[in-house]
Write a protein that holds these residues in place. Structure first.
Motif, short mmCIF file in Angstrom:
data_model
loop_
_atom_site.label_atom_id
_atom_site.label_comp_id
_atom_site.label_asym_id
_atom_site.label_seq_id
_atom_site.Cartn_x
_atom_site.Cartn_y
_atom_site.Cartn_z
N GLY A 44 0.79 -1.23 0.00
CA GLY A 44 0.00 0.00 0.00
C GLY A 44 0.82 1.27 0.00
N ILE A 45 2.13 1.15 0.31
CA ILE A 45 2.98 2.35 0.35
C ILE A 45 4.20 2.17 -0.56
CG2 ILE A 45 2.22 3.01 2.66
CD1 ILE A 45 4.93 1.92 3.70
N HIS A 46 4.03 1.39 -1.62
CA HIS A 46 5.16 1.04 -2.48
C HIS A 46 5.91 2.26 -3.01
CE1 HIS A 46 7.56 -1.31 -5.27
NE2 HIS A 46 7.19 -0.50 -6.25
N THR A 47 5.19 3.31 -3.36
CA THR A 47 5.84 4.48 -3.95
C THR A 47 6.48 5.40 -2.91
OG1 THR A 47 3.74 5.70 -3.93
CG2 THR A 47 4.29 4.46 -5.94
N SER A 48 6.27 5.12 -1.63
CA SER A 48 6.84 5.99 -0.59
C SER A 48 7.52 5.19 0.52
CB SER A 48 5.74 6.88 0.00
OG SER A 48 4.67 6.09 0.53
N LEU A 49 8.07 4.04 0.16
CA LEU A 49 8.69 3.18 1.17
C LEU A 49 9.85 3.87 1.89
CD1 LEU A 49 8.63 -0.22 -0.76
CD2 LEU A 49 7.59 0.19 1.48
N ARG A 50 10.73 4.49 1.15
CA ARG A 50 11.90 5.14 1.78
C ARG A 50 11.51 6.27 2.73
NH1 ARG A 50 17.08 4.13 0.23
NH2 ARG A 50 17.29 2.40 -1.24
N PRO A 51 10.73 7.24 2.28
CA PRO A 51 10.39 8.32 3.22
C PRO A 51 9.57 7.86 4.43
CG PRO A 51 9.17 8.57 1.16
CD PRO A 51 10.23 7.54 0.93
#
Length: 265
Positions: A44-51
């Motif tokens: 669900g947060i694949h595009t914002s994993l790092r932040p």
């Protein structure tokens, strides 16, 4: 040997355990689904994993083991629809991931022109490893991966030595060395042995790593801006994903430039 998440059941988000750290924002025991895993097995947060504190997820590579287990070993039966299969499926995934990693390294060795004297042995071990991945689930879970690895690693080491020998002159050995934070910009690393080296945060800007063997090297946070990695031996995607680079970093055609790298030269 590439992950196809669309044909997996989110196995890497369930089977392994991880602890709260700089790589993971939470604690998660093995066999329990990450709270970010959705109903369709997508993150669900694949595009914002790092932040959002999940950098560890962005550097994980199953080498295609996930879809192999999901679609072949378990014939499309997922652990949610058939919860009784879950413990065995997770055990099999761990074994399959190790076997697929070995398959990747063996395939890389088989593609090395310098390793031609080893082609027959590499072919035999490749065939044997592939047969293991095709075993039924119960037999796969019982495979002694460590014992099998002991037959593979010496062969890979010899292939790496043949590859490194293509560089004339001195070929430095940093095998297993502590290179954390080291400035290696003025070190000739062509044909170097960097197997198992800890190069966390090392400065490798502009270096030429042609025929350098980086098997198992820890490149987390290493600065690869402007480095030439086109002929580096046994470089894997997760090593790139864990490092820093830019548009000037030259990569093998088989690997992908990480999305978090800077676009500036």
């Amino acid at each position: 040997m590439r992950a196809d998440c669309g044909n997996c059941f989110g196995l890497c988000c369930v089977a392994p355990a991880f602890s709260r750290s700089s790589d993971f924002a939470i604690d998660k025991p093995g066999g329990h689904a990450c709270p970010n895993l959705g109903a369709t097995f997508a993150c669900g947060i694949h595009t914002s994993l790092r932040p959002r504190g999940f950098a560890g997820c962005t550097v994980y590579d199953c080498f295609g083991a996930g879809q192999k287990v999901a679609q072949e070993t378990f014939a499309g039966r997922d652990w949610r629809a058939a919860p009784a299969t879950a413990p065995l499926m997770f055990d099999v995934f761990a074994t399959m991931r190790h076997l697929h990693e070995l398959l990747w390294y063996l395939s890389e060795a088989r593609d090395l022109p310098a390793a031609e004297p080893l082609y027959a042995q590499l072919d035999a071990v490749l065939t044997g490893t592939r047969r293991l991945t095709d075993l039924p689930a119960e037999q796969l879970a019982a495979v002694d991966v460590d014992a099998h690895r002991m037959t593979v690693v010496p062969l890979l080491r010899r292939a790496g030595e043949l590859g490194r020998a293509q560089v004339r002159g001195k070929r430095p050995s940093f095998q297993g060395r502590d290179l954390v934070g080291k400035d290696l910009r003025r070190t000739d690393l062509r044909g170097a042995d960097l197997r198992g080296a800890s190069a966390v945060g090392a400065d490798l800007r502009g270096t030429d790593l042609a025929a350098a063997d980086v098997t198992g090297a820890d490149l987390r946070g290493a600065d690869l801006r402007g480095a030439d990695l086109r002929r580096t031996l046994f470089l894997i995607q997760s090593q790139l994903d864990a490092a820093r680079g830019d548009a000037a970093t030259r990569l093998p055609v088989t690997l992908t430039r990480p999305g978090h790298w800077t676009s500036r030269r």
